[in-house]
Structures are given as structure tokens and as C-alpha cells.
Motif scaffolding. Structure first.
Motif, PDB file in Angstrom:
ATOM      1  N   ILE A 183       0.847  -1.282  -0.559  1.00  9.18           N
ATOM      2  CA  ILE A 183       0.086  -0.701  -0.082  1.00  9.18           C
ATOM      3  C   ILE A 183       0.934   1.299  -0.223  1.00  9.18           C
ATOM      4  N   LEU A 184       2.347   1.245   0.921  1.00  8.60           N
ATOM      5  CA  LEU A 184       3.127   2.469   0.929  1.00  8.60           C
ATOM      6  C   LEU A 184       3.581   2.535  -0.253  1.00  8.60           C
ATOM      7  N   ARG A 185       3.402   1.808  -0.776  1.00  9.62           N
ATOM      8  CA  ARG A 185       4.415   1.597  -2.562  1.00  9.62           C
ATOM      9  C   ARG A 185       3.840   1.855  -3.336  1.00  9.62           C
ATOM     10  N   TRP A 186       2.347   1.949  -3.471  1.00 13.51           N
ATOM     11  CA  TRP A 186       1.458   2.204  -4.442  1.00 13.51           C
ATOM     12  C   TRP A 186       1.007   3.426  -4.622  1.00 13.51           C
ATOM     13  N   ARG A 187       1.576   4.161  -2.722  1.00 13.95           N
ATOM     14  CA  ARG A 187       0.844   5.761  -2.688  1.00 13.95           C
ATOM     15  C   ARG A 187       2.491   6.600  -3.434  1.00 13.95           C
ATOM     16  N   LYS A 188       3.224   5.772  -3.388  1.00 13.06           N
ATOM     17  CA  LYS A 188       4.419   6.029  -3.665  1.00 13.06           C
ATOM     18  C   LYS A 188       5.022   5.988  -5.653  1.00 13.06           C
ATOM     19  N   TYR A 189       4.296   5.887  -6.166  1.00 10.15           N
ATOM     20  CA  TYR A 189       4.316   4.996  -7.850  1.00 10.15           C
ATOM     21  C   TYR A 189       4.587   6.475  -8.859  1.00 10.15           C
ATOM     22  N   LYS A 190       3.909   6.868  -8.184  1.00 10.19           N
ATOM     23  CA  LYS A 190       4.330   7.916  -9.007  1.00 10.19           C
ATOM     24  C   LYS A 190       5.358   8.950  -8.907  1.00 10.19           C
ATOM     25  N   GLN A 191       5.810   9.030  -7.711  1.00  6.32           N
ATOM     26  CA  GLN A 191       7.175  10.099  -7.404  1.00  6.32           C
ATOM     27  C   GLN A 191       8.153   8.944  -7.893  1.00  6.32           C
ATOM     28  N   GLN A 192       7.944   7.977  -7.586  1.00  8.29           N
ATOM     29  CA  GLN A 192       9.221   7.132  -7.716  1.00  8.29           C
ATOM     30  C   GLN A 192       9.257   6.759  -9.239  1.00  8.29           C
ATOM     31  N   TYR A 193       8.149   6.253 -10.394  1.00  6.35           N
ATOM     32  CA  TYR A 193       9.032   6.140 -11.786  1.00  6.35           C
ATOM     33  C   TYR A 193       8.864   7.212 -12.393  1.00  6.35           C
ATOM     34  N   THR A 194       8.596   8.243 -12.216  1.00  6.15           N
ATOM     35  CA  THR A 194       8.675   9.777 -13.060  1.00  6.15           C
ATOM     36  C   THR A 194       9.337  10.457 -12.400  1.00  6.15           C
ATOM     37  N   LEU A 195       9.985  10.587 -12.363  1.00  9.29           N
ATOM     38  CA  LEU A 195      11.139  11.206 -11.727  1.00  9.29           C
ATOM     39  C   LEU A 195      10.118  12.812 -11.657  1.00  9.29           C
ATOM     40  N   GLN A 196       9.120  12.749 -10.192  1.00  8.13           N
ATOM     41  CA  GLN A 196       7.663  14.016  -9.977  1.00  8.13           C
ATOM     42  C   GLN A 196       8.644  14.914  -8.938  1.00  8.13           C
ATOM     43  N   ALA A 197       8.744  16.042  -9.499  1.00  5.29           N
ATOM     44  CA  ALA A 197       9.245  17.117  -8.747  1.00  5.29           C
ATOM     45  C   ALA A 197       8.567  18.036  -8.961  1.00  5.29           C
ATOM     46  N   ASN A 198       8.359  19.048  -7.441  1.00  7.39           N
ATOM     47  CA  ASN A 198       7.759  19.959  -8.092  1.00  7.39           C
ATOM     48  C   ASN A 198       8.413  21.763  -8.172  1.00  7.39           C
ATOM     49  N   GLN A 199       8.014  22.576  -8.181  1.00  8.15           N
ATOM     50  CA  GLN A 199       8.145  23.546  -9.189  1.00  8.15           C
ATOM     51  C   GLN A 199       7.974  25.185  -7.628  1.00  8.15           C
ATOM     52  N   CYS A 200       8.496  25.387  -6.936  1.00  7.70           N
ATOM     53  CA  CYS A 200       7.469  26.609  -6.805  1.00  7.70           C
ATOM     54  C   CYS A 200       7.450  28.216  -7.487  1.00  7.70           C
ATOM     55  N   ILE A 201       6.496  28.832  -7.436  1.00  5.75           N
ATOM     56  CA  ILE A 201       5.780  29.382  -8.085  1.00  5.75           C
ATOM     57  C   ILE A 201       6.551  30.625  -8.088  1.00  5.75           C
ATOM     58  N   ASP A 202       6.544  31.239  -6.837  1.00  3.79           N
ATOM     59  CA  ASP A 202       7.963  32.477  -6.675  1.00  3.79           C
ATOM     60  C   ASP A 202       8.763  32.469  -7.391  1.00  3.79           C
TER      61      ASP A 202
END
Ligand code: ZN
Length: 134
Positions: free
Chosen positions: A7-26
């Protein structure tokens, strides 16, 4: 990365498989892995999928690995500066230590990390390979 709960692995799939980052808008700074508060103090982010390409800043070979990676040893790891700016530590695969060079271009690939429960549960994720070897 070492989580064995499906279950915990499933929650992290997108971040783990796609180099999902976030960018500060400011201030436009990009974070991988994601963070909640930017160094500029902003809480305003947009999701950003990184291209998976970068340059190898440094590297080494792991001969005595954590037990979960014992079947992979020896293997190489490196610090990679991604084209978008973040630096990450990753396994470098499909190559040998003597073929790696500082500043060589690398790209993300999808590979097996480890397995447990007699190969019944296999955990996959992102590793990097030299672009010349693709
Ligand atoms: Zn910021």
C-alpha cells in the motif's frame, strides 16, 4: 525506497517512476524530491515531471551493499545533476566503473531495484545509464 508495504509503495509509484518534482511558483526553484516549503518561504508549487537527463558529477562502486541489494553488488552509484537543476543520488546501471567519467551525460531508465519474499515481490524504480550506452 525500501518500503515493503504494498500500500505504501503504491502511494509512491508516481513519484518513484516518473521523477516527479515540484517547482516554486514564486522563485522558480525546482525540488526533487518534492518539498512543502521553498527556501524563499513560499508554499506555492506546481508539479513538474523532470526529463530524466543530466550529467554525472561523481561516482563510486559499491562492493559491500546493504543486504537488500546484495544480488546487485558490485554496482555503481553516482551523484547526478539533472538538466532542470536538482542533484540526486542514483544507481548507475548497464555499465562498469571503468567506463564512467565525470560530467558524462546520463539518462533515467526503469529497472529492478530489489525483490523479496523469494522473488514474489519485485520493486522497480529509476536508475541511470550513460547516454552513449543506450
Ligand atoms: Zn521559492
Amino acid at each position: 525506497m525500501f518500503e515493503q508495504s504494498p500500500i505504501l509503495r503504491w502511494r509512491k509509484y508516481k513519484q518513484q517512476y516518473t521523477l516527479q518534482a515540484n517547482q516554486c511558483i514564486d522563485c522558480k526553484k525546482i525540488y526533487y524530491p518534492k518539498i512543502a516549503v521553498c527556501k524563499c518561504g513560499s508554499l506555492n508549487f506546481i508539479e513538474k515531471i523532470l526529463c530524466g537527463k543530466g550529467k554525472l558529477l561523481t561516482f563510486t562502486q559499491i562492493n559491500v551493499s546493504p543486504r537488500i541489494y546484495a544480488n546487485n553488488a558490485p554496482y555503481c552509484i553516482g551523484i547526478i545533476k539533472l538538466d532542470e537543476g536538482p542533484q540526486i543520488i542514483s544507481q548507475i546501471t548497464d555499465t562498469k566503473l571503468e567506463d564512467l567519467k565525470i560530467s558524462m551525460p546520463v539518462k533515467a531508465v526503469f529497472r529492478k531495484y530489489y525483490s523479496f519474499n523469494h522473488e514474489k515481490i519485485i520493486n522497480y524504480g529509476i536508475k541511470f545509464i550513460p547516454i552513449d550506452n543506450s
